[in-house]
Design an enzyme around this catalytic site. Structure first.
Site, PDB file in Angstrom:
ATOM      1  N   ALA A   6       5.327   0.992  38.338  1.00 19.70           N
ATOM      2  CA  ALA A   6       5.403   0.857  36.889  1.00 19.70           C
ATOM      3  C   ALA A   6       6.528  -0.100  36.528  1.00 19.70           C
ATOM      4  O   ALA A   6       7.708   0.254  36.594  1.00 19.70           O
ATOM      5  CB  ALA A   6       5.629   2.222  36.242  1.00 19.70           C
ATOM      6  N   GLY A   7       6.159  -1.326  36.152  1.00 15.88           N
ATOM      7  CA  GLY A   7       7.135  -2.335  35.774  1.00 15.88           C
ATOM      8  C   GLY A   7       7.240  -2.478  34.271  1.00 15.88           C
ATOM      9  O   GLY A   7       6.562  -1.777  33.503  1.00 15.88           O
ATOM     10  N   TYR A  60      24.584  -1.780  48.500  1.00 14.15           N
ATOM     11  CA  TYR A  60      24.982  -1.833  47.088  1.00 14.15           C
ATOM     12  C   TYR A  60      26.249  -0.995  46.914  1.00 14.15           C
ATOM     13  O   TYR A  60      26.410   0.040  47.570  1.00 14.15           O
ATOM     14  CB  TYR A  60      23.865  -1.249  46.231  1.00 14.15           C
ATOM     15  CG  TYR A  60      23.478  -2.068  45.017  1.00 14.15           C
ATOM     16  CD1 TYR A  60      23.347  -3.450  45.094  1.00 14.15           C
ATOM     17  CD2 TYR A  60      23.203  -1.455  43.798  1.00 14.15           C
ATOM     18  CE1 TYR A  60      22.964  -4.189  43.992  1.00 14.15           C
ATOM     19  CE2 TYR A  60      22.818  -2.180  42.689  1.00 14.15           C
ATOM     20  CZ  TYR A  60      22.705  -3.557  42.786  1.00 14.15           C
ATOM     21  OH  TYR A  60      22.331  -4.288  41.695  1.00 14.15           O
ATOM     22  N   LYS A  63       0.890  -1.415  38.429  1.00 16.25           N
ATOM     23  CA  LYS A  63      -0.043  -1.624  39.531  1.00 16.25           C
ATOM     24  C   LYS A  63      -0.177  -0.322  40.306  1.00 16.25           C
ATOM     25  O   LYS A  63       0.791   0.411  40.457  1.00 16.25           O
ATOM     26  CB  LYS A  63       0.458  -2.735  40.470  1.00 16.25           C
ATOM     27  CG  LYS A  63       0.436  -4.122  39.873  1.00 16.25           C
ATOM     28  CD  LYS A  63       0.882  -5.161  40.891  1.00 16.25           C
ATOM     29  CE  LYS A  63      -0.112  -5.304  42.026  1.00 16.25           C
ATOM     30  NZ  LYS A  63       0.249  -6.379  42.986  1.00 16.25           N
ATOM     31  N   ARG A 107       3.679  -4.528  33.528  1.00 13.70           N
ATOM     32  CA  ARG A 107       2.424  -4.091  34.135  1.00 13.70           C
ATOM     33  C   ARG A 107       2.634  -2.862  35.007  1.00 13.70           C
ATOM     34  O   ARG A 107       3.726  -2.643  35.530  1.00 13.70           O
ATOM     35  CB  ARG A 107       1.830  -5.203  35.013  1.00 13.70           C
ATOM     36  CG  ARG A 107       1.576  -6.531  34.328  1.00 13.70           C
ATOM     37  CD  ARG A 107       0.781  -7.455  35.243  1.00 13.70           C
ATOM     38  NE  ARG A 107       1.398  -7.602  36.554  1.00 13.70           N
ATOM     39  CZ  ARG A 107       0.775  -8.079  37.635  1.00 13.70           C
ATOM     40  NH1 ARG A 107      -0.492  -8.444  37.547  1.00 13.70           N
ATOM     41  NH2 ARG A 107       1.404  -8.189  38.790  1.00 13.70           N
ATOM     42  N   ASP A 145      12.286  -0.599  42.129  1.00  9.99           N
ATOM     43  CA  ASP A 145      11.351  -1.664  42.504  1.00  9.99           C
ATOM     44  C   ASP A 145      11.936  -2.558  43.590  1.00  9.99           C
ATOM     45  O   ASP A 145      11.238  -2.946  44.533  1.00  9.99           O
ATOM     46  CB  ASP A 145      10.947  -2.488  41.275  1.00  9.99           C
ATOM     47  CG  ASP A 145      12.131  -3.029  40.492  1.00  9.99           C
ATOM     48  OD1 ASP A 145      13.283  -2.574  40.683  1.00  9.99           O
ATOM     49  OD2 ASP A 145      11.908  -3.936  39.647  1.00  9.99           O
ATOM     50  N   ARG A 146      13.223  -2.867  43.462  1.00 12.21           N
ATOM     51  CA  ARG A 146      13.874  -3.685  44.489  1.00 12.21           C
ATOM     52  C   ARG A 146      13.932  -2.936  45.813  1.00 12.21           C
ATOM     53  O   ARG A 146      13.706  -3.524  46.882  1.00 12.21           O
ATOM     54  CB  ARG A 146      15.274  -4.084  44.021  1.00 12.21           C
ATOM     55  CG  ARG A 146      15.270  -4.968  42.781  1.00 12.21           C
ATOM     56  CD  ARG A 146      16.669  -5.122  42.191  1.00 12.21           C
ATOM     57  NE  ARG A 146      17.532  -5.920  43.047  1.00 12.21           N
ATOM     58  CZ  ARG A 146      18.850  -6.043  42.845  1.00 12.21           C
ATOM     59  NH1 ARG A 146      19.433  -5.394  41.840  1.00 12.21           N
ATOM     60  NH2 ARG A 146      19.588  -6.799  43.658  1.00 12.21           N
TER      61      ARG A 146
END
Length: 239
Positions: free
Chosen positions: A7-8, A90, A13, A11, A99-100
């Site tokens: 979930a971006g 990080y 996908k 969009r 997402d990354r």
């Protein structure tokens, strides 16, 4: 059986994976998240569902609600210090975008060499992954369309340009399009320089805005259309 949902901001996908390949997949606008229920009705009820959401709490709540009545095993991916052969350096590992993190896991499954993981969407992310699976850091910048929109929205005389890329633009439309693309390409190519001499190094390029970048990149690259979804499946199978 695994169902992966990415979930971006623009969009959503999704794909159904049987352990060897994708049986079904689809895409819809994030604003239409409720319509995902129609696809979910066809998914195997005993499948594991792994979700990557960067679209905010409201979308997360909608996804949770529509999946809760259909699937007993639903998980949302969050970045951790290490997973699936990827080590997250990080400063605060949990703050890395899901997402990354999924894309890095997908990249590690696809390529054992050093790589630059580029996700081109509403935002563009550019992340370094070395040959040992160590995430060394990355960039976040406005995506190509967001750059164009920012110029149109915040200047008095510049339009939402629909020009073409030129090395030496001679009209305003082409100047805007070329400038926004050059900014994207420059960020990617400058970051790739850090691993350019590593054996087998390449850029993995994914996302809805990948095509304009792919047409002009001057570094070794390959398109990886389902990189985030593949990362979600790999993570689900590792648990």
């Amino acid at each position: 059986m695994n169902i992966a949902i990415d979930a971006g901001n623009s969009r959503i996908k999704w794909g159904v994976h049987d352990g060897t390949g994708w049986l079904d997949s689809g895409v819809l606008a994030t604003a239409d998240v409720a319509w995902l229920s129609e696809a979910a009705d066809e998914w195997p009820a005993d499948a594991r569902v792994m979700v990557c959401n960067v679209a905010g709490s409201e979308v997360a709540a909608t996804l949770s609600a529509l999946l809760a009545g259909r699937h007993a095993r639903v998980s949302f991916l969050h970045a951790s210090a290490e997973a699936c052969g990827v080590r997250n350096t990080y400063e605060f590992p949990g703050q890395l975008g899901a997402d990354r993190w999924a894309a890095l896991i997908g990249a590690r499954a696809l390529l054992e060499h050093a790589c630059l993981v580029v996700c081109a969407g509403t935002a563009t992310t550019v992340d370094l992954l070395d040959a040992d699976g160590v995430f060394r850091g990355g960039l976040i910048l406005p995506g190509f369309d967001l750059m164009r929109a920012a110029l149109a929205d915040n200047t008095a005389q510049l339009p939402l340009a629909d020009g073409v890329f030129r090395s030496e633009p001679r009209n305003t439309m082409d100047a805007i399009v070329s400038g926004c693309l050059q900014a994207q390409l420059g960020a990617v190519e400058r970051m790739f320089a850090a691993i350019a001499t590593a054996p087998g190094a390449r850029c993995l390029l994914t996302g809805g805005a990948a095509a304009p970048l792919a047409a002009h990149l001057k570094i070794p690259f390959q398109l990886a259309d389902n990189l985030i979804l593949n990362g979600l499946v790999r993570y689900a199978e590792s648990r």
